[in-house]
Motif scaffolding. Structure first.
Motif, short mmCIF file in Angstrom:
data_model
loop_
_atom_site.label_atom_id
_atom_site.label_comp_id
_atom_site.label_asym_id
_atom_site.label_seq_id
_atom_site.Cartn_x
_atom_site.Cartn_y
_atom_site.Cartn_z
N THR A 1 0.68 -1.02 -0.05
CA THR A 1 -0.15 -0.20 -0.03
C THR A 1 0.92 1.38 -0.21
O THR A 1 1.73 1.50 1.02
CB THR A 1 -0.95 0.03 1.24
N CYS A 2 0.74 2.23 -1.02
CA CYS A 2 1.28 3.27 -1.32
C CYS A 2 0.85 4.44 -0.12
O CYS A 2 -0.22 4.78 -0.34
CB CYS A 2 1.24 3.80 -2.44
N SER A 3 1.66 4.88 0.64
CA SER A 3 1.29 6.01 1.74
C SER A 3 1.00 7.20 1.14
O SER A 3 0.13 8.21 1.67
CB SER A 3 2.21 6.04 2.85
N ARG A 4 1.47 7.38 -0.08
CA ARG A 4 1.38 8.73 -0.76
C ARG A 4 0.00 8.76 -1.48
O ARG A 4 -0.68 9.73 -1.59
CB ARG A 4 2.48 9.04 -1.68
N ILE B 1 11.46 7.25 -6.21
CA ILE B 1 13.04 7.72 -6.65
C ILE B 1 13.06 9.28 -6.52
O ILE B 1 14.10 9.91 -6.19
CB ILE B 1 13.34 7.29 -7.82
N ASP B 2 11.89 9.98 -6.05
CA ASP B 2 11.93 11.44 -5.84
C ASP B 2 12.14 11.89 -4.39
O ASP B 2 12.29 12.93 -4.26
CB ASP B 2 10.75 12.27 -6.53
N ARG B 3 12.30 10.99 -3.83
CA ARG B 3 12.53 11.03 -2.30
C ARG B 3 11.51 11.64 -1.60
O ARG B 3 11.67 12.35 -0.59
CB ARG B 3 14.01 11.73 -2.15
N ARG B 4 10.20 11.57 -2.04
CA ARG B 4 9.28 12.35 -1.35
C ARG B 4 8.23 11.47 -0.51
O ARG B 4 7.40 11.90 -0.04
CB ARG B 4 8.44 13.11 -2.27
N CYS B 5 8.58 10.28 -0.60
CA CYS B 5 7.76 9.39 0.29
C CYS B 5 8.02 9.77 1.87
O CYS B 5 9.01 9.94 2.17
CB CYS B 5 8.26 7.94 -0.15
N PRO B 6 6.77 9.47 2.51
CA PRO B 6 7.06 9.65 4.02
C PRO B 6 8.06 8.67 4.77
O PRO B 6 8.08 7.57 4.38
CB PRO B 6 5.38 9.49 4.65
N SER B 7 8.70 9.28 5.60
CA SER B 7 9.81 8.37 6.40
C SER B 7 9.28 6.98 6.90
O SER B 7 10.25 6.33 6.93
CB SER B 7 10.87 9.11 7.43
N GLU B 8 7.84 7.10 7.26
CA GLU B 8 7.58 5.92 7.98
C GLU B 8 7.27 4.62 6.91
O GLU B 8 7.10 3.68 7.54
CB GLU B 8 6.02 6.17 8.71
N CYS B 9 7.43 5.12 5.69
CA CYS B 9 7.04 4.15 4.71
C CYS B 9 8.13 3.07 4.69
O CYS B 9 9.32 3.57 4.55
CB CYS B 9 6.75 4.68 3.45
N ASP B 10 7.84 1.72 4.69
CA ASP B 10 9.17 0.82 4.67
C ASP B 10 9.98 1.02 3.58
O ASP B 10 11.20 0.73 3.50
CB ASP B 10 8.58 -0.68 4.86
N TYR B 11 9.56 1.54 2.34
CA TYR B 11 10.35 1.48 1.08
C TYR B 11 10.79 2.83 0.58
O TYR B 11 11.00 2.92 -0.28
CB TYR B 11 9.07 0.86 0.16
N ALA B 12 10.48 3.98 1.73
CA ALA B 12 11.09 5.20 1.31
C ALA B 12 12.45 5.13 0.96
O ALA B 12 13.12 4.31 2.02
CB ALA B 12 10.54 6.04 2.33
N LEU B 13 13.03 5.76 0.29
CA LEU B 13 14.78 5.79 0.09
C LEU B 13 15.08 6.49 1.78
O LEU B 13 14.57 7.44 2.26
CB LEU B 13 15.01 6.80 -0.81
#
Length: 391
Positions: free
Chosen positions: A21-24, A39-51
């Motif tokens: 599930t994408c948190s964005r 890859i744009d590094r904008r995913c929330p840090s709590e996402c397991d798949y964020a960079l």
């Protein structure tokens, strides 16, 4: 967290399977679409798949559920990264520095460590720099792709080279091909995609979990041998079934030992539908046919088991024993000689190979083997009787 859905597709591309599930986007998506977003590094840090930023590397850390996903993500990131100013390059972009001073850029690049499978030559090619010689890869995911690509091309004869089976016996090679060629789902395969893959803690077992035809679960089990990773067998389902296999073997063995023929047959048929190229199951099928006194079918099942695992002791011994009992002495010699090559100190093998020799009139050779067997196991009654019979 990785999740599996039987019917849902990615809510962005509608093509690949939705795995997380994408948190964005607040949608269930597949890993390719996840890579294109993160890859744009904008995913929330709590996402397991964020960079995750790594102060010791110019590249962020990527979580991935397979090497395939990791390489895909890195390549997408590099496409952007080469045009992003870097503080360690005096505010210039990697592309600009590589164009101005190739030596300086390569020295800067060499100052960092990179994870296994990092696509360095992809980066160098993007920057117009000379690529490095790449060593041959030995990765279960690559082998799984090559194997299933050959399946799609119906190049059935090519499949055995990826397996654990390297015996030069042409009949075994042909039978392996026939068994694989007749697996129903493989005959209908026209598309495949890796869902996740990994190597077990023992370091010698790997699993590659695939989706076939955008619908069916399929898992390939690999074993590590001296020459690299080799396909051991396949599972018509998820990796969860791998951990159920020993339990199924035990249940079938119990049915056979208790004379519950009907239950054994039912369990074998169900298991073979899930593990269609399991050498162990074909061995148990041979035992079943022996118990119900259909020895011709038992011989076929044991041969199939050997075709699927050329070094599997139990079916080789069983097939040779039936040949011996039916006075098919050349065949018996062939199978026990094969065992002898790798089990020269096994008294049972020595005894039965000796019996095959004796049946052919090669008494002196037979006696030598029986005497050797008794040195190893002085209480081996069959060898004692054979020597007594041929005084």
């Amino acid at each position: 967290m990785l999740r599996f859905r039987k019917s849902d597709r990615c809510r962005i591309c509608r093509d690949e399977r939705a795995l997380r599930t994408c948190s964005r986007r607040k949608k269930d998506i597949g890993w390719r679409c996840c890579n294109e977003l993160r890859i744009d590094r904008r995913c929330p840090s709590e996402c397991d798949y964020a960079l995750k930023e790594d102060e010791n590397s110019p590249m962020p850390a990527f979580r991935a559920d397979s090497v395939t996903e990791f390489v895909h993500a890195i390549k997408l990131f590099l496409d952007l990264w080469i045009s992003i100013p870097q503080s360690t390059l005096a505010g210039k972009t990697p592309a600009a520095v590589a164009a101005e001073d190739e030596k300086r850029f390569l020295e800067w690049l060499a100052g960092y460590q990179y994870p296994l499978h990092f696509p360095m030559n992809y980066l160098l090619n993007k920057l117009g720099l000379q690529k490095y010689p790449e060593p041959e890869t030995d990765d279960p995911e690559d082998i799984a792709r090559d194997y299933l690509n050959a399946v799609i091309a119906m190049d059935w004869q090519a499949l055995r080279q990826y397996s654990i089976n390297q015996d030069t016996d042409e009949d075994l090679a042909q039978r392996y091909t026939e068994i694989i060629q007749n697996i129903p789902l493989l005959k209908r395969t026209n598309h495949h995609n890796i869902i996740h893959a990994g190597i077990a803690d023992d370091g010698v077992t790997a699993m590659v979990y695939m989706e076939i035809n955008r619908r069916y679960d399929w898992t390939l089990i690999f074993g590590k041998q001296d020459e690299g990773w080799r396909l051991r067998h396949q599972i018509n389902g998820t990796p969860k079934l791998f951990y159920e296999l020993n339990k199924r073997h035990g249940q079938i063995a119990q049915y056979l030992s208790e004379g519950k023929d009907a239950q054994a047959w039912e369990a074998l048929q169900e298991s073979l539908s899930l593990y269609p190229d399991s050498a162990d199951l074909y061995y148990y099928l041979g035992i079943y046919w022996q118990i119900v006194k259909q020895l011709d079918k038992a011989k076929i099942a044991f041969f199939d088991s050997i075709a699927l695992d050329n070094d599997f002791y139990a079916p080789i011994f069983s097939l040779g024993s039936i040949n011996l009992a039916q006075e098919e002495l050349d065949e018996a010699e062939y199978w026990f000689a094969k065992l002898y090559d790798k089990n020269a100190e096994d008294p049972l093998v020595l005894n039965n190979l000796g019996a095959a020799y004796a049946g052919q009139g090669r008494i002196d050779e037979a006696k030598e083997l029986w005497q050797k067997a008794l040195k190893i196991d002085p209480n081996l009654e069959p060898a004692k009787r054979n020597l007594e019979r041929h005084k």
